[in-house]
Design an enzyme around this catalytic site. Structure first.
Site, PDB file in Angstrom:
ATOM      1  N   GLU A 101      48.113   8.323 -40.155  1.00  0.00           N
ATOM      2  CA  GLU A 101      47.381   9.111 -39.159  1.00  0.00           C
ATOM      3  C   GLU A 101      46.013   8.494 -38.888  1.00  0.00           C
ATOM      4  O   GLU A 101      45.439   7.837 -39.761  1.00  0.00           O
ATOM      5  CB  GLU A 101      47.161  10.534 -39.708  1.00  0.00           C
ATOM      6  CG  GLU A 101      47.987  11.608 -39.033  1.00  0.00           C
ATOM      7  CD  GLU A 101      47.509  11.982 -37.638  1.00  0.00           C
ATOM      8  OE1 GLU A 101      47.160  11.094 -36.835  1.00  0.00           O
ATOM      9  OE2 GLU A 101      47.503  13.187 -37.345  1.00  0.00           O
ATOM     10  N   ASP A 102      45.497   8.741 -37.702  1.00  0.00           N
ATOM     11  CA  ASP A 102      44.148   8.294 -37.388  1.00  0.00           C
ATOM     12  C   ASP A 102      43.104   9.174 -38.071  1.00  0.00           C
ATOM     13  O   ASP A 102      42.172   8.689 -38.690  1.00  0.00           O
ATOM     14  CB  ASP A 102      43.911   8.272 -35.864  1.00  0.00           C
ATOM     15  CG  ASP A 102      44.304   9.578 -35.169  1.00  0.00           C
ATOM     16  OD1 ASP A 102      44.839  10.507 -35.827  1.00  0.00           O
ATOM     17  OD2 ASP A 102      44.082   9.685 -33.947  1.00  0.00           O
ATOM     18  N   ASP A 105      41.715  16.448 -39.230  1.00  0.00           N
ATOM     19  CA  ASP A 105      40.588  17.288 -38.808  1.00  0.00           C
ATOM     20  C   ASP A 105      40.802  18.686 -39.413  1.00  0.00           C
ATOM     21  O   ASP A 105      40.511  18.905 -40.580  1.00  0.00           O
ATOM     22  CB  ASP A 105      40.571  17.276 -37.276  1.00  0.00           C
ATOM     23  CG  ASP A 105      39.386  17.997 -36.669  1.00  0.00           C
ATOM     24  OD1 ASP A 105      38.339  18.107 -37.314  1.00  0.00           O
ATOM     25  OD2 ASP A 105      39.500  18.465 -35.519  1.00  0.00           O
ATOM     26  N   PHE A 154      32.534  14.478 -33.130  1.00  0.00           N
ATOM     27  CA  PHE A 154      33.677  13.983 -32.375  1.00  0.00           C
ATOM     28  C   PHE A 154      33.555  12.472 -32.230  1.00  0.00           C
ATOM     29  O   PHE A 154      32.551  11.966 -31.735  1.00  0.00           O
ATOM     30  CB  PHE A 154      33.789  14.658 -31.009  1.00  0.00           C
ATOM     31  CG  PHE A 154      35.168  14.516 -30.439  1.00  0.00           C
ATOM     32  CD1 PHE A 154      36.183  15.391 -30.818  1.00  0.00           C
ATOM     33  CD2 PHE A 154      35.480  13.488 -29.562  1.00  0.00           C
ATOM     34  CE1 PHE A 154      37.472  15.240 -30.331  1.00  0.00           C
ATOM     35  CE2 PHE A 154      36.767  13.328 -29.065  1.00  0.00           C
ATOM     36  CZ  PHE A 154      37.764  14.210 -29.446  1.00  0.00           C
ATOM     37  N   ARG A 167      40.459   3.890 -26.506  1.00  0.00           N
ATOM     38  CA  ARG A 167      41.234   3.684 -27.728  1.00  0.00           C
ATOM     39  C   ARG A 167      41.142   2.230 -28.184  1.00  0.00           C
ATOM     40  O   ARG A 167      41.404   1.913 -29.340  1.00  0.00           O
ATOM     41  CB  ARG A 167      42.715   4.005 -27.481  1.00  0.00           C
ATOM     42  CG  ARG A 167      43.005   5.472 -27.204  1.00  0.00           C
ATOM     43  CD  ARG A 167      44.512   5.663 -27.150  1.00  0.00           C
ATOM     44  NE  ARG A 167      44.917   6.935 -26.577  1.00  0.00           N
ATOM     45  CZ  ARG A 167      45.028   8.071 -27.272  1.00  0.00           C
ATOM     46  NH1 ARG A 167      44.754   8.091 -28.550  1.00  0.00           N
ATOM     47  NH2 ARG A 167      45.407   9.173 -26.686  1.00  0.00           N
TER      48      ARG A 167
HETATM   49  P1  IMP Z   1      44.066  18.441 -36.699  1.00  0.00           P
HETATM   50  O1  IMP Z   1      45.413  19.042 -36.434  1.00  0.00           O
HETATM   51  O2  IMP Z   1      42.942  19.401 -36.384  1.00  0.00           O
HETATM   52  O3  IMP Z   1      43.929  17.850 -38.095  1.00  0.00           O
HETATM   53  O4  IMP Z   1      43.845  17.329 -35.632  1.00  0.00           O
HETATM   54  C1  IMP Z   1      44.355  16.089 -35.706  1.00  0.00           C
HETATM   55  C2  IMP Z   1      44.338  15.435 -34.341  1.00  0.00           C
HETATM   56  O5  IMP Z   1      43.233  15.873 -33.521  1.00  0.00           O
HETATM   57  C3  IMP Z   1      44.132  13.953 -34.526  1.00  0.00           C
HETATM   58  O6  IMP Z   1      45.362  13.290 -34.712  1.00  0.00           O
HETATM   59  C4  IMP Z   1      43.445  13.567 -33.244  1.00  0.00           C
HETATM   60  O7  IMP Z   1      44.393  13.305 -32.239  1.00  0.00           O
HETATM   61  C5  IMP Z   1      42.647  14.792 -32.844  1.00  0.00           C
HETATM   62  N1  IMP Z   1      41.229  14.677 -33.246  1.00  0.00           N
HETATM   63  C6  IMP Z   1      40.590  15.387 -34.199  1.00  0.00           C
HETATM   64  N2  IMP Z   1      39.308  15.038 -34.303  1.00  0.00           N
HETATM   65  C7  IMP Z   1      39.128  14.039 -33.398  1.00  0.00           C
HETATM   66  C8  IMP Z   1      37.987  13.238 -33.039  1.00  0.00           C
HETATM   67  O8  IMP Z   1      36.877  13.348 -33.574  1.00  0.00           O
HETATM   68  N3  IMP Z   1      38.211  12.313 -32.062  1.00  0.00           N
HETATM   69  C9  IMP Z   1      39.424  12.146 -31.448  1.00  0.00           C
HETATM   70  N4  IMP Z   1      40.499  12.864 -31.757  1.00  0.00           N
HETATM   71  C10 IMP Z   1      40.352  13.812 -32.730  1.00  0.00           C
END
Ligand code: IMP
Length: 177
Positions: A101-102, A105, A154, A167
């Site tokens: 995963e990138d 969050d 962010f 990206r």
């Molecule tokens: P989660 O479900 O809240 O953990 O969100 C995960 C997804 O939200 C990641 O795979 C990203 O696509 C997006 N995301 C969360 N924070 C960021 C950020 O700071 N920049 C860009 N995408 C984010």
């Protein structure tokens, strides 16, 4: 429009990213010595990370891709529900799998994907995330391999987008505003 208009500061420069990714690749290679591995990349954000990480893995390794989206496209907040937009091609049965995963969050995306993949009987299932925004976590999720813990800001670049842009940047930057 240039990325500089949206960039508050560079959070992780390209060389620091590459150095940490090499370390993660070495750690994974050690942990899976003598085994075969399947890396599952979550599109699109994880693609840069996967493509650099896999070049540092020395055990036999395959890769596959899936795409998921949070309900409410374009939203900066994860809603806690994910939809599978594109599923994997390969079977996970009896394989050692690492989910790449990138960023984690709130944790909802990875929690939902892990739950789904666990039903496909992998021999093992771990998580490798480049970034961990730990302060924002709403559900407990395991991160076995973590690149960097980052503050609650962010970020974009190196796979992560700002409304589908940037990206391709080789570093992680903090978005303005
Ligand atoms: P989660 O479900 O809240 O953990 O969100 C995960 C997804 O939200 C990641 O795979 C990203 O696509 C997006 N995301 C969360 N924070 C960021 C950020 O700071 N920049 C860009 N995408 C984010």
């Amino acid at each position: 429009m240039t990325y500089q208009d949206r960039l508050l500061e560079v959070l992780i420069p390209a060389d620091a990213l590459q150095q940490r990714i090499a370390e993660l690749g070495a750690e994974i290679s050690r942990d899976y010595a003598g085994e075969e591995l399947l890396l599952v990349c979550i599109l699109k954000g994880g693609v840069m990370f996967l493509s650099d990480l896999i070049r540092h893995i020395t055990v036999p390794v395959a890769m596959d891709f899936m795409a998921v989206s949070s309900y409410g496209v374009g939203a900066r907040q994860s809603s806690g529900q994910v939809r599978i937009e594109m599923d994997l091609n390969l079977s996970l049965a009896d394989r050692h799998v690492i989910l790449v995963e990138d960023i984690v969050d709130t944790g909802h995306t990875i929690a939902a994907v892990l739950e789904l993949l666990q039903t496909r009987s992998p021999r093992s299932l771990k998580v490798c995330s480049l970034l961990d925004k730990a302060e924002r976590r709403e559900v407990v999720v395991p991160i076995h391999y973590r690149g960097f813990e980052i503050p609650n800001k962010f970020v974009f670049g190196y796979g992560l987008d700002l409304d589908e842009h940037w990206r391709n940047l080789p570093f992680i930057g903090v978005a303005r505003g």
